[in-house]
Write a protein that holds these residues in place. Structure first.
Motif, PDB file in Angstrom:
ATOM      1  N   PHE A   1       0.824  -1.211   0.000  1.00  0.00           N
ATOM      2  CA  PHE A   1       0.000   0.000   0.000  1.00  0.00           C
ATOM      3  C   PHE A   1       0.860   1.264   0.000  1.00  0.00           C
ATOM      4  CE2 PHE A   1      -2.382  -3.571   1.488  1.00  0.00           C
ATOM      5  CZ  PHE A   1      -3.489  -3.501   0.657  1.00  0.00           C
TER       6      PHE A   1
ATOM      7  N   ARG B   1       1.932   1.471  -3.719  1.00  0.00           N
ATOM      8  CA  ARG B   1       0.860   1.967  -4.590  1.00  0.00           C
ATOM      9  C   ARG B   1       0.601   3.458  -4.360  1.00  0.00           C
ATOM     10  NH1 ARG B   1      -5.335   0.252  -3.832  1.00  0.00           N
ATOM     11  NH2 ARG B   1      -4.979   1.580  -2.036  1.00  0.00           N
TER      12      ARG B   1
ATOM     13  N   ILE C   1       3.492   5.650  -5.723  1.00  0.00           N
ATOM     14  CA  ILE C   1       3.541   5.809  -7.196  1.00  0.00           C
ATOM     15  C   ILE C   1       2.425   6.745  -7.665  1.00  0.00           C
ATOM     16  CG2 ILE C   1       3.246   4.628  -9.417  1.00  0.00           C
ATOM     17  CD1 ILE C   1       4.678   2.264  -8.256  1.00  0.00           C
ATOM     18  N   ILE C   2       1.242   6.548  -7.129  1.00  0.00           N
ATOM     19  CA  ILE C   2       0.116   7.401  -7.551  1.00  0.00           C
ATOM     20  C   ILE C   2       0.398   8.854  -7.167  1.00  0.00           C
ATOM     21  CG2 ILE C   2      -2.340   7.878  -7.221  1.00  0.00           C
ATOM     22  CD1 ILE C   2      -2.734   4.834  -6.856  1.00  0.00           C
TER      23      ILE C   2
ATOM     24  N   PHE D   1      -8.855   4.816  -3.805  1.00  0.00           N
ATOM     25  CA  PHE D   1      -8.176   4.502  -5.079  1.00  0.00           C
ATOM     26  C   PHE D   1      -8.812   3.269  -5.712  1.00  0.00           C
ATOM     27  CE2 PHE D   1      -3.952   6.578  -3.644  1.00  0.00           C
ATOM     28  CZ  PHE D   1      -4.263   7.744  -4.306  1.00  0.00           C
ATOM     29  N   ASP D   2      -9.093   2.281  -4.870  1.00  0.00           N
ATOM     30  CA  ASP D   2      -9.698   1.041  -5.369  1.00  0.00           C
ATOM     31  C   ASP D   2     -11.135   1.259  -5.805  1.00  0.00           C
ATOM     32  OD1 ASP D   2      -7.810  -1.030  -5.283  1.00  0.00           O
ATOM     33  OD2 ASP D   2      -7.897  -1.063  -3.111  1.00  0.00           O
TER      34      ASP D   2
ATOM     35  N   TRP E   1     -12.509   4.121  -6.801  1.00  0.00           N
ATOM     36  CA  TRP E   1     -12.544   4.927  -8.030  1.00  0.00           C
ATOM     37  C   TRP E   1     -12.192   4.083  -9.251  1.00  0.00           C
ATOM     38  CZ3 TRP E   1      -9.407   9.262  -5.210  1.00  0.00           C
ATOM     39  CH2 TRP E   1     -10.286  10.050  -4.469  1.00  0.00           C
ATOM     40  N   SER E   2     -11.244   3.172  -9.105  1.00  0.00           N
ATOM     41  CA  SER E   2     -10.874   2.362 -10.279  1.00  0.00           C
ATOM     42  C   SER E   2     -11.669   1.052 -10.348  1.00  0.00           C
ATOM     43  CB  SER E   2      -9.372   2.074 -10.286  1.00  0.00           C
ATOM     44  OG  SER E   2      -8.988   1.476  -9.084  1.00  0.00           O
ATOM     45  N   LYS E   3     -12.652   0.924  -9.488  1.00  0.00           N
ATOM     46  CA  LYS E   3     -13.553  -0.247  -9.459  1.00  0.00           C
ATOM     47  C   LYS E   3     -12.782  -1.566  -9.355  1.00  0.00           C
ATOM     48  CE  LYS E   3     -17.156   2.052 -12.153  1.00  0.00           C
ATOM     49  NZ  LYS E   3     -18.099   2.316 -11.077  1.00  0.00           N
ATOM     50  N   SER E   4     -11.749  -1.537  -8.556  1.00  0.00           N
ATOM     51  CA  SER E   4     -10.934  -2.742  -8.430  1.00  0.00           C
ATOM     52  C   SER E   4     -10.836  -3.216  -6.980  1.00  0.00           C
ATOM     53  CB  SER E   4      -9.523  -2.466  -8.968  1.00  0.00           C
ATOM     54  OG  SER E   4      -8.927  -1.421  -8.242  1.00  0.00           O
TER      55      SER E   4
ATOM     56  N   LYS F   1     -12.385  -5.267  -5.220  1.00  0.00           N
ATOM     57  CA  LYS F   1     -12.487  -6.686  -4.859  1.00  0.00           C
ATOM     58  C   LYS F   1     -11.138  -7.400  -4.936  1.00  0.00           C
ATOM     59  CE  LYS F   1     -14.688  -8.342  -9.063  1.00  0.00           C
ATOM     60  NZ  LYS F   1     -15.898  -9.019  -9.489  1.00  0.00           N
TER      61      LYS F   1
ATOM     62  N   THR G   1      -8.255  -6.114  -4.077  1.00  0.00           N
ATOM     63  CA  THR G   1      -7.513  -5.841  -2.837  1.00  0.00           C
ATOM     64  C   THR G   1      -8.143  -6.627  -1.690  1.00  0.00           C
ATOM     65  OG1 THR G   1      -6.848  -3.655  -3.602  1.00  0.00           O
ATOM     66  CG2 THR G   1      -6.807  -4.014  -1.229  1.00  0.00           C
TER      67      THR G   1
ATOM     68  N   SER H   1     -17.301  -2.711  -7.033  1.00  0.00           N
ATOM     69  CA  SER H   1     -16.514  -3.207  -8.170  1.00  0.00           C
ATOM     70  C   SER H   1     -17.319  -3.249  -9.458  1.00  0.00           C
ATOM     71  CB  SER H   1     -15.989  -4.614  -7.852  1.00  0.00           C
ATOM     72  OG  SER H   1     -15.111  -4.558  -6.766  1.00  0.00           O
TER      73      SER H   1
END
Lengths: 267, 303
Positions: free
Chosen positions: A16, A19, A22-23, A85-86, A88-91, A93, A95, A266
């Motif tokens: 974390f 991630r 980098i963001i 972050f998750d 917003w990017s619909k990801s 699940k 994580t 998601s």
């Protein structure tokens, strides 16, 4: 804990930090968060103090508030972002389906928040000194470290609260990422001593750790804390809320898995 | 050995702001290891809910789920270390490149192994795009990265939720081949949901057909194809055991607990005969007559 387990936990936490780092590095608007808004806040409050012809102590009082608010906001955003972050990017699940725990998420993202908060603090300390003669290093180093760490842990708690609200109420709670700090600002005496608040509201102020850390910091600038043992109280509350927050998060996650909120994020 | 087992699993989506929704009812399923198991059904049938339950993302309202021999309620973390999931909506962290995304997700599994990431990038032919931000990739490449992510932890069991959704036929075909190669090479179990009958035919060893939250048919492709002859269904809830009936027009009979489903050529013609005959042996509690529906169309397509 065995060495391989420790190593796995370490990487899960670092995930974390990696991630968020980098963001943060890649996003131009991060500069606004880390430098622009804190500097605007310092300048506007400092200039207002100059205009009102405040004494050196009073100017230090409100500038300390402005600096504290800025670094707390920065550090809490990184923890809040760990879920946002998750989302917003619909990801999310991906994580949540990993073995990484809430502790890994919060600790990893918080480290980046601390880094950003500390960077902002240093810039504000230098700017405050150059522009308004404010010396934020007036207190002993151990005091400064304890103050900053206390404030950063309080920021972590705000971030955790937003994560819990997100899990409970979904997107509706997104706004909490920015409003919780504002509410705390109002209550913990960022620009005024909490003694000016009505007694009923003051009770709420005293259960906010930041109130005590601010009073501790300001005690080195000639202001007497309204309660004894500010530092112990601040840290005591931090620990208490960390325990309560972790428990509530576990319950919120159980509920999200039962109600399907996790999947809604998601889709 | 059984890779996943569901016993009388029910799922209800509770909401504070809208009506509760029953998503799955009494799911009983056994998935053997080292095979590709397909979950087929129309939109909203409950496929995603079922794999989300098996992947520990959701907890069932009722019933037991066992994954790789472990209770899904008690051993969530241990199960998560050994499984993975991916979805047909190719969504990963937008501003991270494929390599960074894979590294981040490998970290979340406690893994810091550059070799695994290199292998996945090579296997999914992502070398050219490995340093491009995810949101700038084509849909096909996004889907490849999303699929590659599901293998960062060398899982024993992978859930693929419509892995080729929205892809053009050529990319979809190549991805199917990749999935099959990976499964054969690593001896893993894959549970796959899909709308595409060709995909199911190409990949799946066994298939369960879900409709309206229930498994309505299960078996290998041959068994399911035999069911194509059936058109209408007469569903009877009965108290007691119904013996095999010698009535014209009944092609197949299915029993789940006390519910008997008769697949018949024409429900209007056969209903009275069946009811009359069944009444001789048991007390009928409820009768439902269902004409051919989307589920049958889906099955029809797999001819």
């Amino acid at each position: 804990m065995s060495l391989p387990n420790f190593r796995s936990e370490f990487y899960r936490t670092i995930a974390f930090s990696y991630r968020n780092f980098i963001i943060t590095r890649r996003n131009f608007f991060t500069i606004f968060e880390t430098l622009f808004w804190p500097l605007i806040s310092l300048l506007s409050v400092g200039l207002m103090g100059s205009y009102l012809d405040l004494t050196e102590e009073l100017l230090a009082f409100i500038l300390i508030g402005a600096v504290s608010l800025s670094i707390m906001q920065l550090a809490q955003l990184d923890v809040t972002y760990v879920l946002l972050f998750d989302i917003w990017s619909k990801s999310i699940k991906y994580t949540l389906v990993s073995p990484a725990s809430f502790f890994n998420m919060v600790a990893g993202s918080w480290m980046v928040g601390v880094l950003r908060g500390f960077l902002a603090f240093m810039i504000l300390a230098i700017s405050g000194n150059l522009l308004f003669g404010l010396n934020l290093m007036q207190l002993p180093l151990y005091g400064l470290i304890l103050f900053l760490m206390g404030l950063f842990i309080n920021a972590m708690l705000i971030g955790m609260s937003t994560c819990i609200l997100l899990l409970l109420f979904g997107y509706r709670a997104e706004v909490a990422a920015w409003t919780l700090t504002a509410i705390i600002m109002l209550l913990c005496g960022i620009y005024y001593p909490v003694t000016v608040l009505p007694p009923e509201v003051r009770v709420v102020s005293y259960i906010i750790p930041a109130t005590h850390f601010l009073e501790f910091f300001r005690s080195f600038y000639g202001f007497h804390p309204s309660m004894d043992y500010s530092l112990i109280l601040g840290y005591g509350l931090n620990v208490l809320y960390l325990i309560i927050g972790s428990f509530i998060y576990i319950q919120a996650m159980k509920r999200a898995r039962k109600t399907g909120t996790v999947l809604q994020f998601s889709e | 050995m059984i890779a996943a087992r569901c016993s009388d699993v029910w799922m209800v989506y509770n909401s504070l702001f809208s009506e509760n929704k029953l998503a799955l009812r009494s799911i009983n399923l056994e998935i053997e290891e080292n095979q590709i198991y397909g979950l087929l059904g129309p939109n909203g049938a409950g496929k995603t809910t079922l794999i989300s339950l098996m992947a520990t993302l959701l907890t069932p309202a009722r019933g037991e789920i066992e994954i790789l021999g472990m209770d899904a309620k008690k051993h969530v973390k241990k199960i998560r270390e050994k499984i993975n999931i991916t979805s047909g909506n190719p969504n990963l962290i937008w501003s991270l490149t494929p390599r960074e995304n894979l590294r981040y997700y490998a970290f979340t599994y406690g893994i810091n192994d550059k070799r695994i990431i290199d292998e996945l990038i090579e296997f999914f032919e992502l070398e050219e795009h490995q340093n491009v931000e995810f949101n700038r990739l084509s849909t096909g490449n996004k889907q490849k990265v999303t699929l590659a992510r599901a293998f960062v932890n060398n899982p024993l069991l992978v859930f693929l939720d419509e892995p080729t959704k929205g892809l053009d036929p050529d990319i979809a075909r190549r991805l199917r081949k990749k999935i099959l190669d990976l499964q054969r090479e690593k001896d893993i179990t894959i549970v796959l949901t899909t709308h595409y009958m060709a995909e199911a035919e190409f990949l799946c060893d066994r298939i369960a057909f879900i409709n309206d939250g229930e498994i309505v048919a299960e078996g290998d492709q041959n068994k399911l194809k035999n069911m194509l002859k059936m058109k209408d269904r007469i569903i009877i809830d009965a108290e007691g055991e119904i013996p095999l009936l010698d009535i014209d027009g009944i092609h197949y009979r299915e029993k789940k607990g006390q519910r008997y489903t008769f697949f018949v050529d024409n429900s209007e013609q056969r209903l009275s005969d069946i009811v009359k005959e069944v009444s001789k042996f048991v007390k009928i509690k409820n009768i439902i007559v269902k004409e051919a529906d989307l589920e049958d169309v889906f099955t029809e397509l797999s001819k």
